[in-house]
Design an enzyme around this catalytic site. Structure first.
Site, PDB file in Angstrom:
ATOM      1  N   CYS A 109      -6.573   2.652   0.748  1.00 35.98           N
ATOM      2  CA  CYS A 109      -7.432   3.798   0.459  1.00 35.98           C
ATOM      3  C   CYS A 109      -6.980   4.604  -0.758  1.00 35.98           C
ATOM      4  O   CYS A 109      -7.797   5.340  -1.325  1.00 35.98           O
ATOM      5  CB  CYS A 109      -7.515   4.698   1.684  1.00 35.98           C
ATOM      6  N   GLU A 125       0.858  -1.176   0.000  1.00 34.98           N
ATOM      7  CA  GLU A 125       0.000   0.000   0.000  1.00 34.98           C
ATOM      8  C   GLU A 125       0.893   1.224   0.000  1.00 34.98           C
ATOM      9  O   GLU A 125       1.854   1.294   0.777  1.00 34.98           O
ATOM     10  CB  GLU A 125      -0.857  -0.046   1.272  1.00 34.98           C
ATOM     11  N   ASN A 150     -11.739  -1.203  -2.830  1.00 36.29           N
ATOM     12  CA  ASN A 150     -10.899  -1.528  -1.671  1.00 36.29           C
ATOM     13  C   ASN A 150     -11.784  -1.883  -0.485  1.00 36.29           C
ATOM     14  O   ASN A 150     -12.425  -2.921  -0.481  1.00 36.29           O
ATOM     15  CB  ASN A 150      -9.954  -0.350  -1.361  1.00 36.29           C
ATOM     16  N   GLU A 151     -11.862  -0.989   0.476  1.00 34.18           N
ATOM     17  CA  GLU A 151     -12.579  -1.296   1.720  1.00 34.18           C
ATOM     18  C   GLU A 151     -13.948  -0.615   1.660  1.00 34.18           C
ATOM     19  O   GLU A 151     -14.234   0.295   2.419  1.00 34.18           O
ATOM     20  CB  GLU A 151     -11.736  -0.745   2.863  1.00 34.18           C
TER      21      GLU A 151
HETATM   22  O1  AHR Z   1      -3.810   0.052   5.942  1.00 29.04           O
HETATM   23  C1  AHR Z   1      -4.321   1.315   6.208  1.00 29.04           C
HETATM   24  C2  AHR Z   1      -5.733   1.490   5.689  1.00 29.04           C
HETATM   25  O2  AHR Z   1      -6.597   0.724   6.444  1.00 29.04           O
HETATM   26  C3  AHR Z   1      -5.997   1.027   4.288  1.00 29.04           C
HETATM   27  O3  AHR Z   1      -5.652   1.963   3.343  1.00 29.04           O
HETATM   28  C4  AHR Z   1      -7.467   0.785   4.269  1.00 29.04           C
HETATM   29  O4  AHR Z   1      -7.836  -0.202   3.355  1.00 29.04           O
HETATM   30  C5  AHR Z   1      -7.780   0.465   5.703  1.00 29.04           C
HETATM   31  O5  AHR Z   1      -8.745   1.301   6.192  1.00 29.04           O
END
Ligand code: AHR
Length: 655
Positions: free
Chosen positions: A242, A46, A373-374
């Protein structure tokens, strides 16, 4: 028990400290469990904490193209106050429209020592006698007559290396020179000084070590990549996180902007630049020096299956939560389709040809793709549906990874699982940033999961010593041991959990936003945390299938965690045993269902004295696994698991 075995056992016990508890661990090799996926233990790259620019990308110059909104951020103008010379950023006739800014120096009075200085990413790390390749695009106005001197300057102001460039003409030209510093410095800077008369333009000013990973020009930091390669990761998820989503959609990660010549890659702000008020990083941008081609190449180099994540028309829901309207998803879906073609398409296809032209005619063998992603909520499900329908019809061979949201339980999580199960999703990505206690209490989380339907990707997890994303979090031994305990549960349930990765992966000690992280580095060094060694011990001892392992006789307040797998290639039982207690544990281990090869077994033990023990740049190997041999001459033996430890015992069996 035969006399020889008793002697061996006494020998083991004699050297072990006093143990305070006894537990029975019964392994039955005749009871095979789930097959362990080759993707079981992977990594999640990341771009946070200066992981890309200033990190694994070996580029040493920050804001090399003067494209930061503050065009001279990272640069210092060298020009006395009373000088007639001018040094400024302009964009009137750029050599590349994607990076239109460049620096102009006008010096009509033959003044000396006019120029600029770059201080890299919190300093430029250089090593004595290594070669550094400088390059820049240069152009001078007609009738100018210039020479350029390039110098590496130590933090104390001494010249570490210098070189000269002449023959600059009125066409944008790519110029290079090599510098060999006479001493090592973690915080050097680079000066470019002009002498002569006229006007000169400078752009894409770059400095890379010659010694990069695989010695690729403009490549990656060899020491950091080596740490990743040593994990033998089954997959690599990239580029986030993110940053895939962006704070707004305009700021999302768009892979097509990250490939090709460096000057074609259009810089954008990194969303971690402004995310945490307590950890601002005003100089955090994405130059894409590390772009999607390099990501795929890195996966190939370290034997990891690529898992790119693409934006699904949703900006980060912790920020704007901006949504691409449902009738405007086409470009997002097209990006996904083109990405598959870029990775796997024949060189006769449009994007396959782009890959080939970049130097990789062979496909990258993409097997999986993350949709968003999330993300969470009905907005995600409706977008996922559209992506899945199209991608599954055109590329049934690609497994799709979908999101279970930011938490490992609760309303969002339950909603997503219910919906994604109905949609027959392939793999669902669960995230857990929780205290160490949570990890110890959740080692059985997957024992009762539904065995049919979507599989689980434990995609982001890390024990938080203080609180989620607290800047006070430390990568302690306690956290690592709790993660190891949890991982025995992932492994035991390998029929449900098919992939997992710690998060985040990388952090610069002077430029991080989020802690804890798996691997830390500065401008010259890199070290693994205790959590890194836990990941390494699991992934280097993956095995092929689980074998039945039962623990009994435990005081519920004091326990150990264990799981075993079988390695078919080496014909070995691999027992993973975690003692999170602050006292040693005697384990009475019995092995049935196979005959052991009596003699030497290998034990790797990660342990320490205190829960707060950790590693650092100064003490990088304070907590690392110690490997030793023990004699196991009987099907039943005692092993003492040291306090606060994770042991991996490889026990040879007869064919
Ligand atoms: O790893 C940090 C963040 O945590 C990532 O970007 C996201 O996917 C999660 O909220």
């Amino acid at each position: 028990m035969k006399a020889k075995s008793i002697i061996a056992l006494v020998a083991i016990l004699a050297v072990l400290p006093t143990a305070y508890a006894i537990v029975d661990i019964k392994i039955d090799a005749s009871k095979p469990g789930p097959v362990i996926s080759p993707f079981m233990w992977g990594i999640f790259f990341e771009d946070i904490n200066f992981a890309a620019d200033g990190g694994i990308s070996a580029e040493l110059i920050k804001n090399r193209g003067f494209e930061f909104p503050d065009h001279l951020m990272g640069w210092k103008i060298i020009c006395p106050p009373n000088s007639k010379a001018t040094v400024f950023v302009t964009n009137s006739t750029p050599f590349n429209v994607n990076n239109s800014n460049y620096l102009r120096i006008s010096n009509d009075s033959y003044e000396t020592n006019i120029g600029i200085e770059n201080n890299g990413f919190r300093g430029i790390g250089v090593k004595s006698n290594e070669t550094y390749n400088f390059s820049a695009w240069l152009r001078s106005a007609p009738a100018s007559n210039f020479k350029i001197e390039v110098r590496l300057i130590s933090i104390q102001g001494q010249t570490l290396a210098s070189g000269k460039i002449s023959n600059i003409n009125d066409k944008w030209t790519y110029n290079t020179l090599s510098l060999k510093p006479n001493s090592t410095d973690a915080k050097a800077s680079l000066q470019i000084l002009v002498s002569g008369k006229g006007t000169i333009d400078l752009d894409m000013i770059s400095l890379y070590p010659k010694n990069t990973w695989k010695n690729r020009p403009n490549g990656l930091r060899a020491d950091i990549v080596q740490m990743l390669a040593d994990l033998h990761p089954g997959f690599m998820r990239f580029p986030g996180g993110c940053i895939v989503e962006g704070r707004t959609l305009e700021n999302r990660y768009q892979w097509k902007n990250t490939i090709g010549k460096p000057e074609n890659r259009k810089l954008i702000i990194n969303r971690w630049n402004t995310e945490f008020k307590h950890r601002p990083a005003p100089d955090y941008y994405q130059s894409y020096a590390l772009g999607f081609f390099e990501f795929f190449q890195l996966c190939e180099d370290i034997g990891a299956t690529p898992l790119p994540i693409i934006n699904c028309g949703m900006a980060c829901q912790f920020n704007s939560g901006e949504l691409a309207p449902m009738d405007q998803l086409d470009q997002y879906i097209q990006d996904a389709l083109d990405l598959i073609e870029f990775a796997n398409g024949p060189i006769t296809s449009k994007w396959g040809k782009v890959r080939a032209d970049l130097g990789h005619p062979k496909p990258f063998n993409l097997k999986m793709l993350g949709i968003g992603n999330e993300q969470w909520g009905p907005q995600y499900i409706e977008r996922y549906k559209v992506f899945a329908n199209i991608l599954k019809s055109k590329h049934p061979e690609i497994l799709l990874v979908s999101s279970a949201g930011p938490d490992p339980d609760g309303e969002k999580f339950d909603f997503l699982w219910t919906q994604l199960r109905k949609l027959n999703a392939d793999i669902i990505d669960e995230h857990y940033y929780r205290p160490p206690k949570w990890f110890l209490e959740n080692t059985h989380r997957y024992d009762s999961y539904n065995r049919t339907g979507p599989k689980v990707f434990a995609g982001e997890y890390a024990a938080q010593s203080v609180g989620v994303a607290s800047p006070a979090n430390q990568n302690t031994l306690e956290c690592a041991i709790a993660e190891a305990a949890f991982m025995t549960g992932l492994e035991r349930n390998a029929d449900v959990v098919v992939m997992s990765s710690y998060a985040p992966l990388l952090a610069h000690v002077d430029a991080w936003q989020w802690t804890p992280d798996l691997i830390w580095f500065d401008n010259l060094n890199v070290y693994g945390t205790p959590s890194y060694y836990v990941q390494k011990m699991f992934s280097n001892n993956r095995g092929n299938f689980v074998i039945k392992t039962e623990i009994s006789g435990i005081d519920p307040k004091k326990t150990v965690f264990a799981n075993s797998v079988f390695d078919k290639n080496k014909n070995e039982i691999i027992l993973k045993l975690v003692n999170p207690n602050e006292t040693d544990f005697q384990c009475q281990i019995s092995i049935d269902g196979t005959k052991l090869v009596h003699g030497t077994s290998t034990v790797s033990i990660l342990s320490g004295n205190n829960p707060s023990d950790s590693n650092s740049i100064q003490s990088p190997t304070n907590i690392v696994p110690k490997i030793s041999k023990i004699n196991i001459n009987t099907q039943n033996f005692i092993y003492t698991a040291p306090k606060l430890s994770f042991s991996v015992i490889r026990i040879p069996t007869k064919k």
